[in-house]
Write a protein that holds these residues in place. Structure first.
Motif, PDB file in Angstrom:
ATOM      1  N   VAL A 100       0.896  -1.226   0.161  1.00 49.61           N
ATOM      2  CA  VAL A 100       0.105   0.000   0.019  1.00 49.61           C
ATOM      3  C   VAL A 100       0.866   1.408   0.138  1.00 49.61           C
ATOM      4  O   VAL A 100       1.239   1.976   1.219  1.00 49.61           O
ATOM      5  CB  VAL A 100      -1.084   0.173   1.156  1.00 49.61           C
ATOM      6  CG1 VAL A 100      -2.067   1.084   1.018  1.00 49.61           C
ATOM      7  CG2 VAL A 100      -1.514  -1.210   1.510  1.00 49.61           C
ATOM      8  N   PRO A 101       1.494   1.536  -1.177  1.00 48.18           N
ATOM      9  CA  PRO A 101       2.224   2.876  -1.265  1.00 48.18           C
ATOM     10  C   PRO A 101       1.504   4.200  -1.026  1.00 48.18           C
ATOM     11  O   PRO A 101       0.750   4.400  -2.226  1.00 48.18           O
ATOM     12  CB  PRO A 101       3.016   2.701  -2.579  1.00 48.18           C
ATOM     13  CG  PRO A 101       1.934   1.868  -3.658  1.00 48.18           C
ATOM     14  CD  PRO A 101       1.126   0.888  -2.451  1.00 48.18           C
ATOM     15  N   SER A 102       1.342   4.489   0.290  1.00 48.41           N
ATOM     16  CA  SER A 102       0.838   5.821   0.100  1.00 48.41           C
ATOM     17  C   SER A 102       1.198   6.758   1.318  1.00 48.41           C
ATOM     18  O   SER A 102       1.599   6.251   2.758  1.00 48.41           O
ATOM     19  CB  SER A 102      -0.912   5.427   0.642  1.00 48.41           C
ATOM     20  OG  SER A 102      -1.418   6.693   1.148  1.00 48.41           O
ATOM     21  N   THR A 103       1.377   8.011   1.015  1.00 42.33           N
ATOM     22  CA  THR A 103       2.088   8.730   1.888  1.00 42.33           C
ATOM     23  C   THR A 103       1.317   9.267   3.118  1.00 42.33           C
ATOM     24  O   THR A 103       1.561   9.467   4.234  1.00 42.33           O
ATOM     25  CB  THR A 103       2.660   9.984   1.132  1.00 42.33           C
ATOM     26  OG1 THR A 103       3.525   9.721   0.064  1.00 42.33           O
ATOM     27  CG2 THR A 103       3.471  11.157   1.945  1.00 42.33           C
ATOM     28  N   GLU A 104      -0.075   9.308   2.529  1.00 43.48           N
ATOM     29  CA  GLU A 104      -0.930   9.949   3.463  1.00 43.48           C
ATOM     30  C   GLU A 104      -1.325   8.962   4.632  1.00 43.48           C
ATOM     31  O   GLU A 104      -1.422   9.023   5.625  1.00 43.48           O
ATOM     32  CB  GLU A 104      -2.508  10.153   2.868  1.00 43.48           C
ATOM     33  CG  GLU A 104      -3.468  10.287   3.450  1.00 43.48           C
ATOM     34  CD  GLU A 104      -3.588  11.634   4.228  1.00 43.48           C
ATOM     35  OE1 GLU A 104      -4.464  11.991   5.056  1.00 43.48           O
ATOM     36  OE2 GLU A 104      -2.751  12.646   3.745  1.00 43.48           O
ATOM     37  N   LEU A 105      -1.294   7.303   4.236  1.00 42.96           N
ATOM     38  CA  LEU A 105      -1.322   6.284   4.975  1.00 42.96           C
ATOM     39  C   LEU A 105      -0.397   6.444   6.138  1.00 42.96           C
ATOM     40  O   LEU A 105      -0.404   6.205   7.166  1.00 42.96           O
ATOM     41  CB  LEU A 105      -1.484   5.160   4.340  1.00 42.96           C
ATOM     42  CG  LEU A 105      -1.895   3.808   5.068  1.00 42.96           C
ATOM     43  CD1 LEU A 105      -3.401   3.916   5.833  1.00 42.96           C
ATOM     44  CD2 LEU A 105      -1.793   2.648   4.654  1.00 42.96           C
ATOM     45  N   ALA A 106       0.934   6.489   5.475  1.00 42.80           N
ATOM     46  CA  ALA A 106       2.257   6.316   6.439  1.00 42.80           C
ATOM     47  C   ALA A 106       2.079   7.604   7.222  1.00 42.80           C
ATOM     48  O   ALA A 106       2.431   7.336   8.632  1.00 42.80           O
ATOM     49  CB  ALA A 106       3.373   6.663   5.382  1.00 42.80           C
ATOM     50  N   LEU A 107       1.493   8.688   7.024  1.00 43.84           N
ATOM     51  CA  LEU A 107       1.349   9.874   8.004  1.00 43.84           C
ATOM     52  C   LEU A 107       0.521   9.486   8.906  1.00 43.84           C
ATOM     53  O   LEU A 107       0.658  10.013  10.318  1.00 43.84           O
ATOM     54  CB  LEU A 107       1.104  11.235   7.217  1.00 43.84           C
ATOM     55  CG  LEU A 107       2.298  11.744   6.364  1.00 43.84           C
ATOM     56  CD1 LEU A 107       1.782  12.783   5.345  1.00 43.84           C
ATOM     57  CD2 LEU A 107       3.508  12.129   7.049  1.00 43.84           C
ATOM     58  N   ARG A 108      -0.476   9.067   8.696  1.00 44.80           N
ATOM     59  CA  ARG A 108      -1.620   8.641   9.870  1.00 44.80           C
ATOM     60  C   ARG A 108      -1.133   7.595  10.668  1.00 44.80           C
ATOM     61  O   ARG A 108      -1.603   7.563  11.970  1.00 44.80           O
ATOM     62  CB  ARG A 108      -2.906   8.106   8.962  1.00 44.80           C
ATOM     63  CG  ARG A 108      -3.641   9.275   8.047  1.00 44.80           C
ATOM     64  CD  ARG A 108      -4.086  10.545   8.956  1.00 44.80           C
ATOM     65  NE  ARG A 108      -4.867  11.340   7.959  1.00 44.80           N
ATOM     66  CZ  ARG A 108      -6.126  11.260   7.923  1.00 44.80           C
ATOM     67  NH1 ARG A 108      -6.793  10.289   8.444  1.00 44.80           N
ATOM     68  NH2 ARG A 108      -6.688  12.151   7.040  1.00 44.80           N
ATOM     69  N   ILE A 109      -0.356   6.709   9.981  1.00 40.83           N
ATOM     70  CA  ILE A 109       0.255   5.414  11.011  1.00 40.83           C
ATOM     71  C   ILE A 109       1.150   6.166  12.123  1.00 40.83           C
ATOM     72  O   ILE A 109       1.027   5.813  13.113  1.00 40.83           O
ATOM     73  CB  ILE A 109       0.716   4.698  10.200  1.00 40.83           C
ATOM     74  CG1 ILE A 109      -0.153   3.581   9.500  1.00 40.83           C
ATOM     75  CG2 ILE A 109       1.609   3.461  11.123  1.00 40.83           C
ATOM     76  CD1 ILE A 109       0.475   2.554   8.434  1.00 40.83           C
TER      77      ILE A 109
END
Length: 718
Positions: A73-82
């Motif tokens: 799941v390459p997603s910058t938004e997801l990484a920031l939320r994690i």
């Protein structure tokens, strides 16, 4: 979770139960409709359920190696939320992630992130759903709403959403432009507040039927009242819809401004029903209004008057002052007529210089007579045309409903007949229709039809009356006199058909035939070896007023093989006085051909000596009405004789004056209608020696004329 194990549970049993619970938990997680990812603090995937595997499109063996979350799941938004969840432990919901759909477009996932603590450290639970369809639906809805807003606001027609009571709930810019109210002003109003009063009852009835479900939609043309008070025509289309949320019935209106189209239609209708010059109703609209007036009078037991008005001497104005002046006169007459009537009456232009007035709701014929006299008085007011003052007059025929006709056609015909009776008494007069006029009109029509047939079948013949020089006894000229010999009928004298021929215009082709036939007879006499005589031919007023009269005469002379000096054209002095300048020009061109010109019926008109001198005249003809009253006993000393003595003396004085005038102008003078020796003697004694009449010879047919001329030639030779 309900507590199912305690401290006294054997270890083996405890282990089995835990294993069983884990298996159950894995089944539940695997069957979840949502996808689940378990990730450690280092973002390495520890577990994934079947739903998530299908959403991400990865196999179980790919998870065994515990790949990093970013690989799936390459997603910058997801990484920031994690990172945020790991930092503060607060859940994150609705985290959007866009994935490449590999040829199927972008796929959208939405994650809810939770942190949980285990003995080995923090774990993250990522619960995901495929929201591609929902997102696409939302985007389509947004696009649709944007398209609707754009279409609604930019539409070329007015659009409105109304409550079932007719209150405006939503309007577009075009509707505001059409009615002149702003959007805010319209939202404070009901549709009936902008509807034209005369259209409101029907509009409300249609809307009520629409709301009640009796009809599904309707279209109609109606009128709205703008904010500035002006009326605007619109094409209205209306239908209903039901709101999904409230279930309320709403009205949808589409409003198109058709004012220009209506104006064009009204202009075309006006052109079809009104006279272009005066703006008055034409015959089509007149007949419609007359029919309505008759129906109304029949119900109310009242009367209707129809006045047929013909201007007197209108052609004289046209010929002398020009058609533009004639048009100005017609326009002014139309204005005067309209100003003489009630608003309920109708004045229409029949055509040319003819008008028709419909007098509605009369009690008696006397009412029509009062109006007719008022019209005549109003017409006879001075009017300046091209610098010349004229006093228009008219002849009015009046027909009354119901006594003179039961319908429009009969009434118009009766009024027309009455108008001719008024014109016959000299004009500037009105006359009511009488029953015998219908018989006269029928006889008039039969005679006109007979004349047309006579031209077609060559039923006209010429007789020739010799003109004598009493001093020498010689025949010096001939006058061609037309007769009508209908097939199978008796010979018709000129006095019985020439006036009608003049009135109908048939005199022009008849006159051309007379002139051509007379010239051919002259040529025939010459071929017989007889000395050419001057042939006198009457030229009617209509003939004389035609364009290029001299050119027509020249062509006839050439065709017949006659010299211009053999021809004398007789023209009445009243024709010359209608337009002296034009008459002088025409006569000069005729004289240039060698044609001699005579003034016929001299003394019955109103020409002056000054006017006569401007025309190239060769002779004057004394009218038979003067000669006939010079009896054998009439002398300079007022001797006895037949008839009224004063009249005989007056006519004798006129004859002497004409002869003296001719001498002073060095003109020949010819007396016609000489029937007695006493008339010959009187004329000869006063210097008139050229005469014609029954005293010398009646009019002769061509064969009789030739025999007479041959006999006189033989006598002269002997």
């Amino acid at each position: 979770m309900t507590k199912i194990l305690n401290d006294d549970t054997p270890a083996a049993t405890m282990a089995a139960t835990v294993q069983q619970y884990q298996n159950y938990l894995e089944q539940v997680i695997g069957g979840m409709p949502a996808g689940l990812l378990v990730v450690d603090a280092g973002r390495r995937i520890l577990s994934i359920n079947r739903t998530m595997s299908e959403m991400l499109g990865v196999a179980d063996e790919a998870i065994a190696a515990r790949p990093a979350l970013e690989t799936l799941v390459p997603s910058t938004e997801l990484a920031l939320r994690i990172d945020a969840v790991l930092a503060d432990g607060m859940p994150q919901d609705g985290v959007p992630v866009a994935l490449d759909g590999q040829g199927e477009g972008v796929r959208w996932l939405e994650f809810n992130i939770r942190r949980t603590r285990q003995a080995g450290g923090d774990l993250l639970l990522l619960i995901g759903q495929d929201v591609t369809f929902r997102r696409q639906a939302r985007l389509r809805l947004q696009e649709s709403e944007a398209f609707f807003r754009l279409t609604f606001s930019q539409a070329a027609v007015g659009i409105a959403l109304l409550s079932r009571e007719g209150r405006f709930l939503r309007v577009n810019r075009k509707l505001s432009e059409i009615v002149g109210f702003s959007e805010i002003e319209l939202l404070q109003r009901f549709f009936h507040q902008i509807t034209y009063p005369d259209d409101l009852l029907e509009d409300r009835a249609m809307v009520a039927s629409l709301v009640a479900g009796a009809i599904g939609d309707f279209q109609r043309e109606t009128r709205y009242v703008r904010k500035d008070g002006r009326t605007v025509w619109v094409a209205l289309s209306a239908s209903t819809m039901r709101e999904a949320a409230s279930g309320q019935v709403r009205l949808i209106l589409a409003v198109e401004d058709i004012s220009r189209r209506k104006q064009a239609e009204e202009a075309l209708l006006r052109m079809a029903n009104h006279d272009a010059l005066t703006g008055l109703p034409n015959r089509t609209l007149l007949e419609d209004r007359l029919a309505q007036a008759v129906c109304k009078a029949a119900r109310a037991k009242r009367q209707v008057g129809v006045m047929f008005i013909d201007l007197d001497r209108f052609k004289h104005v046209n010929d002398s002052l020009g058609h533009e002046a004639g048009d100005q006169l017609i326009i002014e007459i139309a204005r005067r007529l309209a100003g003489s009537l009630r608003e309920s009456d109708t004045v229409a232009r029949q055509g040319g210089d003819e008008f028709v007035v419909v007098l509605d709701d009369l009690a008696a014929p006397e009412d029509a007579a009062l109006v007719a006299q008022k019209v005549l008085d109003r017409l006879f007011q001075p009017l300046v045309l091209c610098g010349q003052e004229v006093f228009p007059t008219g002849s009015i025929g009046i027909a009354m409903y119901p006594q003179d006709g039961a319908d429009s056609a009969a009434l118009l015909k009766a009024a027309d007949s009455a108008m001719y009776r008024a014109k016959a008494v000299g004009g500037n007069h009105y006359h009511f229709y009488a029953a015998d006029m219908g018989m006269h009109a029928q006889a008039h029509l039969r005679l006109e039809t007979g004349l047309q047939r006579g031209l077609l079948h060559e039923e006209f013949v010429l007789h020739y009356q010799p003109q004598f020089d009493t001093a020498s006894g010689r025949i010096v000229g001939l006058e061609a006199l037309v007769r009508w010999q209908p097939q199978g009928g008796a010979l018709v004298e000129p006095d019985d058909f020439i006036p009608l021929a003049e009135e109908t215009g048939l005199i022009v082709p008849i006159g051309d035939w007379v002139l051509m036939t007379a010239l051919r007879q002259l040529a025939a006499l010459k071929r017989r070896g007889l000395a050419p005589l001057r042939m006198s031919v009457n030229m009617s007023a209509r003939q004389f007023r035609q364009q290029d009269v001299a050119g027509r005469v020249a062509r006839m002379l050439a065709e017949a093989g006659c010299d211009g000096s053999w021809l004398t054209l007789e023209i009445t002095e009243s024709v010359l006085m209608e337009n002296p300048a034009a008459a002088a020009e025409t006569m000069a061109r005729l004289a240039a051909l060698g044609v001699q010109l005579a003034i016929d019926d001299f003394g019955t008109g109103y020409s002056s000596l000054a006017n006569l001198r401007r025309f190239p005249i060769h002779s004057l003809k004394i009218d038979r009405s003067f000669v006939g009253d010079i009896n054998d006993g009439c002398s300079d000393d007022g001797g006895n004789g037949g008839g009224d003595l004063e009249t005989r003396l007056d006519n004798a004085a006129i004859v002497k004056a004409v002869i003296a005038l001719a001498r002073s102008m060095k003109l020949e003078v010819i007396a016609e209608g000489v029937e007695t020796g006493g008339q010959q003697a009187f004329l000869g004694a006063h210097g008139c020696h050229q005469m014609q009449g029954y005293w010398f010879s009646p009019p002769l047919a061509a064969p009789e004329l030739e025999r007479l001329l041959c006999a006189r030639r033989e006598d002269a030779a002997a």
